[in-house]
Design an enzyme around this catalytic site. Structure first.
Site, PDB file in Angstrom:
ATOM      1  CB  ILE A   1      70.526 159.176  31.752  1.00 34.72           C
ATOM      2  CG1 ILE A   1      71.341 159.026  32.712  1.00 34.72           C
ATOM      3  CG2 ILE A   1      69.048 158.628  31.998  1.00 34.72           C
ATOM      4  CD1 ILE A   1      71.584 157.367  32.956  1.00 34.72           C
ATOM      5  N   GLY A   2      70.634 160.694  28.913  1.00 34.16           N
ATOM      6  CA  GLY A   2      69.813 161.324  27.718  1.00 34.16           C
ATOM      7  C   GLY A   2      68.314 161.715  28.045  1.00 34.16           C
TER       8      GLY A   2
ATOM      9  CB  CYS B   1      71.090 168.074  29.460  1.00 36.86           C
ATOM     10  SG  CYS B   1      71.165 166.238  29.478  1.00 36.86           S
TER      11      CYS B   1
ATOM     12  N   GLY C   1      80.163 166.732  43.166  1.00 35.67           N
ATOM     13  CA  GLY C   1      80.850 165.731  44.139  1.00 35.67           C
ATOM     14  C   GLY C   1      80.832 165.851  45.744  1.00 35.67           C
TER      15      GLY C   1
HETATM   16  C1  LIG Z   1      72.893 159.698  36.437  1.00 36.19           C
HETATM   17  C2  LIG Z   1      72.945 161.048  36.442  1.00 36.19           C
HETATM   18  C3  LIG Z   1      71.675 161.746  36.134  1.00 36.19           C
HETATM   19  C4  LIG Z   1      71.593 163.177  35.858  1.00 36.19           C
HETATM   20  N1  LIG Z   1      70.353 163.859  35.269  1.00 36.19           N
HETATM   21  C5  LIG Z   1      69.922 164.997  35.510  1.00 36.19           C
HETATM   22  C6  LIG Z   1      69.097 165.710  35.013  1.00 36.19           C
HETATM   23  O1  LIG Z   1      67.925 165.285  34.604  1.00 36.19           O
HETATM   24  N2  LIG Z   1      68.913 167.082  35.184  1.00 36.19           N
HETATM   25  C7  LIG Z   1      69.984 167.786  35.555  1.00 36.19           C
HETATM   26  O2  LIG Z   1      69.722 169.085  35.592  1.00 36.19           O
HETATM   27  N3  LIG Z   1      71.072 167.342  36.100  1.00 36.19           N
HETATM   28  C8  LIG Z   1      71.258 165.970  36.109  1.00 36.19           C
HETATM   29  N4  LIG Z   1      72.229 165.323  36.361  1.00 36.19           N
HETATM   30  C9  LIG Z   1      73.345 166.126  37.052  1.00 36.19           C
HETATM   31  C10 LIG Z   1      73.454 166.204  38.668  1.00 36.19           C
HETATM   32  O3  LIG Z   1      72.097 166.557  38.996  1.00 36.19           O
HETATM   33  C11 LIG Z   1      74.779 167.248  39.226  1.00 36.19           C
HETATM   34  O4  LIG Z   1      74.474 168.357  38.710  1.00 36.19           O
HETATM   35  C12 LIG Z   1      75.919 166.470  38.965  1.00 36.19           C
HETATM   36  O5  LIG Z   1      75.854 165.106  38.901  1.00 36.19           O
HETATM   37  C13 LIG Z   1      77.054 166.980  39.776  1.00 36.19           C
HETATM   38  O6  LIG Z   1      76.829 166.883  41.121  1.00 36.19           O
HETATM   39  P1  LIG Z   1      77.276 165.167  41.694  1.00 36.19           P
HETATM   40  O7  LIG Z   1      78.810 165.412  41.512  1.00 36.19           O
HETATM   41  O8  LIG Z   1      76.949 165.488  43.303  1.00 36.19           O
HETATM   42  O9  LIG Z   1      76.868 164.173  41.025  1.00 36.19           O
HETATM   43  C14 LIG Z   1      72.580 163.890  36.556  1.00 36.19           C
HETATM   44  C15 LIG Z   1      73.710 163.234  36.876  1.00 36.19           C
HETATM   45  C16 LIG Z   1      73.869 161.944  37.054  1.00 36.19           C
HETATM   46  C17 LIG Z   1      74.961 161.305  37.584  1.00 36.19           C
END
Ligand SMILES: Cc1cc2nc3c(=O)[nH]c(=O)nc-3n(C[C@H](O)[C@H](O)[C@H](O)COP(=O)(O)O)c2cc1C
Length: 311
Positions: free
Chosen positions: A77-78, A135, A249
């Site tokens: 996403i950036g 990030c 996850g």
């Molecule tokens: C689409 C998307 C956007 C994310 N944006 C951010 C963000 O802005 N800041 C951040 O610290 N982590 C961001 N993350 C990471 C998540 O907060 C999380 O740490 C990571 O996805 C692992 O958890 P999950 O497997 O339950 O998704 C993003 C993850 C996804 C999938």
């Protein structure tokens, strides 16, 4: 069991942030929270961690930014976000309608920007800050701070000297030694540690021979990363004293319990929100059922209880 005592079983004080349940929404996967308010009772979420917020608005990366993978997703996403002014002037006042702690995930291009964001966000309605030094999808800042102990420590020190809010530092899994990073941010004053952010990954379209993502590489999340995340939470829990927010996850209550047994005091649900916006609430209910089945009265009785070396 009365509703109140059910809630009490799950209540968590995370470095001063009082949450009704240990289940938060992970930054970037649940917008600013209120986008979901028509069909989810946001008041039942432990805490809403809002999308990564920067000093000025960002439009994010161009091209394809999301790709599905086996057991997960890649995103690049950036850090698209409307910037801190918009957050303070419009989003935060709207969030005041809800009885849920709001944690603001912040990202800067420089150490000074993190400090400036921290100062600006010390306002009523913000319960805490989560420092995104992890990030993988931005060229400046982000992960550059999260893969070097000294840089990570300097961001934390700057933020701690700029705010009295609880500061959660979110670590990147894209390092050789996660324990070294955790110890460095704890020593610099982190009040809590969140892990993990996404793992750097890549996918290639075999018909066009081009990378699937416009940014070429992106962050892998979802069930595919869970064992890595559980391992890191366990390692860090054995090395620091500050509370840990585990994520990576988590799709079910059983997944969340694994993280808590590994040493997490709270958990965050990310990718699961894209499949089921009710995931955080359902996972909290499932933890409550698990505690009842085990005859336990409070979720804290599970924290770090993994029996390593015992048969
Ligand atoms: C689409 C998307 C956007 C994310 N944006 C951010 C963000 O802005 N800041 C951040 O610290 N982590 C961001 N993350 C990471 C998540 O907060 C999380 O740490 C990571 O996805 C692992 O958890 P999950 O497997 O339950 O998704 C993003 C993850 C996804 C999938």
């Amino acid at each position: 069991m009365a509703a109140d005592s059910c809630l009490n079983m799950l209540s968590v004080d995370l470095a001063g942030i009082k949450m009704k349940t240990p289940v938060m929404t992970a930054s970037g996967t649940f917008g600013f929270g209120m986008e979901y308010s028509d069909f989810v009772d946001i008041n039942k979420i432990g805490a809403v961690v809002v999308k990564g917020t920067t000093l000025t608005p960002r439009s994010g990366n161009s091209g394809v930014r999301i790709a599905e993978t086996p057991a997960g997703m890649l995103n690049s996403i950036g850090l698209e976000n409307p910037g801190v002014d918009e957050f303070l002037n419009h989003t935060l006042p709207a969030l005041a309608d809800y009885d849920v702690p709001v944690i603001v995930n912040i990202a800067g291009n420089t150490v000074e920007e993190y400090g400036e964001l921290a100062k600006r966000l010390e306002v009523k309605g913000v319960a805490g800050l989560e420092l995104n030094i992890s990030c993988p999808n931005v060229k400046q800042g982000g992960i550059a701070f999260g893969t070097n102990c000294d840089s990570a420590a300097s961001v934390v020190k700057m933020v701690k000297s700029s705010t009295s809010l609880p500061v959660i530092v979110k670590l990147s899994p894209n390092v050789t030694d996660i324990v070294e990073m955790a110890k460095a941010v704890e020593a610099a004053g982190a009040d809590a540690i969140a892990l993990i952010n996404t793992l750097l990954g890549m996918a290639i379209n075999i018909h066009t021979w081009q990378p699937v993502l416009g940014n070429v590489v992106g962050g892998l999340s979802g069930p595919a990363v869970k064992p890595v995340a559980v391992r890191m939470v366990w390692q860090v829990a054995n090395a620091v004293k500050v509370p840990i927010v585990g994520m990576g996850g988590i799709m079910t209550a059983e997944d969340a319990v694994e993280f808590i047994l590994a040493g997490a005091s709270a958990v965050a649900v990310g990718t699961a929100n894209f499949v089921n916006p009710h995931a955080a609430m359902e996972i909290a209910d499932g933890i409550k059922d698990y505690l009842a089945k085990k005859g336990l009265s409070h979720v804290s009785q599970l924290v770090g209880q993994v029996k390593v070396g015992e048969k």
